[in-house]
Design a protein around this motif. Sequence first.
Motif, mmCIF file in Angstrom:
data_model
loop_
_atom_site.group_PDB
_atom_site.id
_atom_site.type_symbol
_atom_site.label_atom_id
_atom_site.label_comp_id
_atom_site.label_asym_id
_atom_site.label_seq_id
_atom_site.Cartn_x
_atom_site.Cartn_y
_atom_site.Cartn_z
ATOM 1 N N LYS A 11 1.055 -1.094 0.138
ATOM 2 C CA LYS A 11 -0.111 -0.017 0.117
ATOM 3 C C LYS A 11 1.142 1.274 0.022
ATOM 4 O O LYS A 11 0.736 2.258 -0.795
ATOM 5 C CB LYS A 11 -0.925 -0.059 1.135
ATOM 6 N N GLU A 12 1.834 1.356 0.834
ATOM 7 C CA GLU A 12 2.752 2.331 0.981
ATOM 8 C C GLU A 12 3.549 2.707 -0.515
ATOM 9 O O GLU A 12 3.611 3.881 -0.722
ATOM 10 C CB GLU A 12 3.677 2.357 2.098
ATOM 11 N N ILE A 13 3.900 1.721 -0.978
ATOM 12 C CA ILE A 13 4.688 1.502 -2.038
ATOM 13 C C ILE A 13 3.754 1.926 -3.445
ATOM 14 O O ILE A 13 4.255 2.925 -4.136
ATOM 15 C CB ILE A 13 5.470 0.171 -2.741
ATOM 16 N N SER A 14 2.525 1.580 -3.427
ATOM 17 C CA SER A 14 1.739 2.207 -4.326
ATOM 18 C C SER A 14 1.556 3.630 -4.339
ATOM 19 O O SER A 14 1.333 4.364 -5.179
ATOM 20 C CB SER A 14 0.316 1.303 -4.080
ATOM 21 N N ARG A 15 1.478 4.103 -2.990
ATOM 22 C CA ARG A 15 1.237 5.580 -2.733
ATOM 23 C C ARG A 15 2.419 6.377 -3.264
ATOM 24 O O ARG A 15 2.492 7.340 -3.994
ATOM 25 C CB ARG A 15 1.025 6.036 -1.154
ATOM 26 N N ILE A 16 3.712 5.914 -3.051
ATOM 27 C CA ILE A 16 5.010 6.562 -3.399
ATOM 28 C C ILE A 16 5.105 6.474 -4.741
ATOM 29 O O ILE A 16 5.513 7.529 -5.173
ATOM 30 C CB ILE A 16 6.043 5.809 -2.929
ATOM 31 N N ILE A 17 4.949 5.358 -5.453
ATOM 32 C CA ILE A 17 4.927 5.114 -7.208
ATOM 33 C C ILE A 17 3.835 6.216 -7.594
ATOM 34 O O ILE A 17 4.235 6.789 -8.572
ATOM 35 C CB ILE A 17 4.833 3.600 -7.543
ATOM 36 N N GLY A 18 2.748 6.301 -7.356
ATOM 37 C CA GLY A 18 1.584 7.306 -7.741
ATOM 38 C C GLY A 18 2.092 8.579 -7.703
ATOM 39 O O GLY A 18 1.787 9.265 -8.568
ATOM 40 N N MET A 19 2.541 8.839 -6.237
ATOM 41 C CA MET A 19 2.853 10.403 -6.251
ATOM 42 C C MET A 19 4.232 10.781 -7.357
ATOM 43 O O MET A 19 4.313 11.690 -7.796
ATOM 44 C CB MET A 19 3.536 10.513 -4.695
ATOM 45 N N THR A 20 5.049 9.937 -7.326
ATOM 46 C CA THR A 20 6.257 9.753 -8.227
ATOM 47 C C THR A 20 5.785 10.108 -9.664
ATOM 48 O O THR A 20 6.444 10.852 -10.493
ATOM 49 C CB THR A 20 7.353 8.460 -8.232
ATOM 50 N N LEU A 21 4.676 9.200 -10.072
ATOM 51 C CA LEU A 21 4.254 9.394 -11.336
ATOM 52 C C LEU A 21 3.606 10.889 -11.621
ATOM 53 O O LEU A 21 3.814 11.460 -12.865
ATOM 54 C CB LEU A 21 3.038 8.341 -11.844
ATOM 55 N N LEU A 22 3.134 11.307 -11.009
ATOM 56 C CA LEU A 22 2.236 12.731 -10.505
ATOM 57 C C LEU A 22 3.427 13.827 -10.654
ATOM 58 O O LEU A 22 3.224 14.949 -11.425
ATOM 59 C CB LEU A 22 1.507 12.863 -9.700
ATOM 60 N N THR A 23 4.267 13.710 -9.823
ATOM 61 C CA THR A 23 5.043 14.737 -9.546
ATOM 62 C C THR A 23 6.565 14.760 -10.233
ATOM 63 O O THR A 23 7.111 15.851 -10.592
ATOM 64 C CB THR A 23 5.400 15.196 -8.152
ATOM 65 N N ASP A 24 7.299 13.757 -10.214
ATOM 66 C CA ASP A 24 8.405 13.703 -10.757
ATOM 67 C C ASP A 24 8.874 13.153 -12.174
ATOM 68 O O ASP A 24 9.839 13.568 -12.754
ATOM 69 C CB ASP A 24 9.482 12.803 -9.797
ATOM 70 N N ILE A 25 7.772 12.763 -12.927
ATOM 71 C CA ILE A 25 7.906 12.006 -14.251
ATOM 72 C C ILE A 25 7.681 13.020 -15.171
ATOM 73 O O ILE A 25 6.530 13.784 -15.048
ATOM 74 C CB ILE A 25 7.049 10.822 -14.488
ATOM 75 N N GLU A 26 8.543 13.561 -15.890
ATOM 76 C CA GLU A 26 8.545 14.403 -17.193
ATOM 77 C C GLU A 26 7.756 13.947 -18.408
ATOM 78 O O GLU A 26 7.170 15.106 -19.059
ATOM 79 C CB GLU A 26 9.847 15.401 -17.432
ATOM 80 N N ASN A 27 7.827 12.631 -18.652
ATOM 81 C CA ASN A 27 7.099 12.365 -19.882
ATOM 82 C C ASN A 27 5.633 12.493 -19.793
ATOM 83 O O ASN A 27 5.050 11.953 -18.797
ATOM 84 C CB ASN A 27 7.706 10.885 -20.036
ATOM 85 N N GLU A 28 5.038 13.345 -20.450
ATOM 86 C CA GLU A 28 3.677 13.650 -20.333
ATOM 87 C C GLU A 28 2.799 12.512 -20.854
ATOM 88 O O GLU A 28 1.674 12.457 -20.306
ATOM 89 C CB GLU A 28 3.280 14.851 -21.391
#
Length: 122
Positions: A11-28
Motif C-alpha cells: 500500500k505504501e509503495i503504491s502511494r510512493i509510485i503514484g506520487m512519483t508518477l504525478l510529480t517527478d515524471i516529465e514524460n507527459e
Amino acid sequence: MNERRRQGLEKEISRIIGMTLLTDIENEKIKNLVSIHKVELTKDGRYLDLTFSILDLKNNVNKEKIEEDLNKLKGFFRKKIGSHLSIRFVPEVRIHMDSSVEYGVKISSILNDIKKINNILI
C-alpha cells in the motif's frame, strides 16, 4: 515477512509510485495515460511487481514505447522507494502491463453500439 506487513508495504509503495508518477515524471504520455493497477511484493521482499494500465480512448498511443519507457524508470522507482521507506532490502522492480481496463472500455463501446442498432431496428 508476514502477510500484514507485506500488505502494508504494498500500500505504501503504491502511494510512493503514484506520487512519483504525478510529480517527478516529465514524460507527459506516462504522466497522463498510465496508472498503477496492482502492486505485489514477493514473500521474501526481494522483488516488486508493478502492474500498470494504459487508458487510451483514442487508440493512438504506442503501448510498446510506453512500456519501454516504464522499464527505463525501474531504477528511478527503486531509488524513490528506498528513500521513502526504511527497509533492509529495497526490492527490485519488475514492470508489467495490464490491458483489462482497456478491454473493458472496448467491450462497453461494443455494447453501446449494439444498443444503438437495436434502438434503430425497433
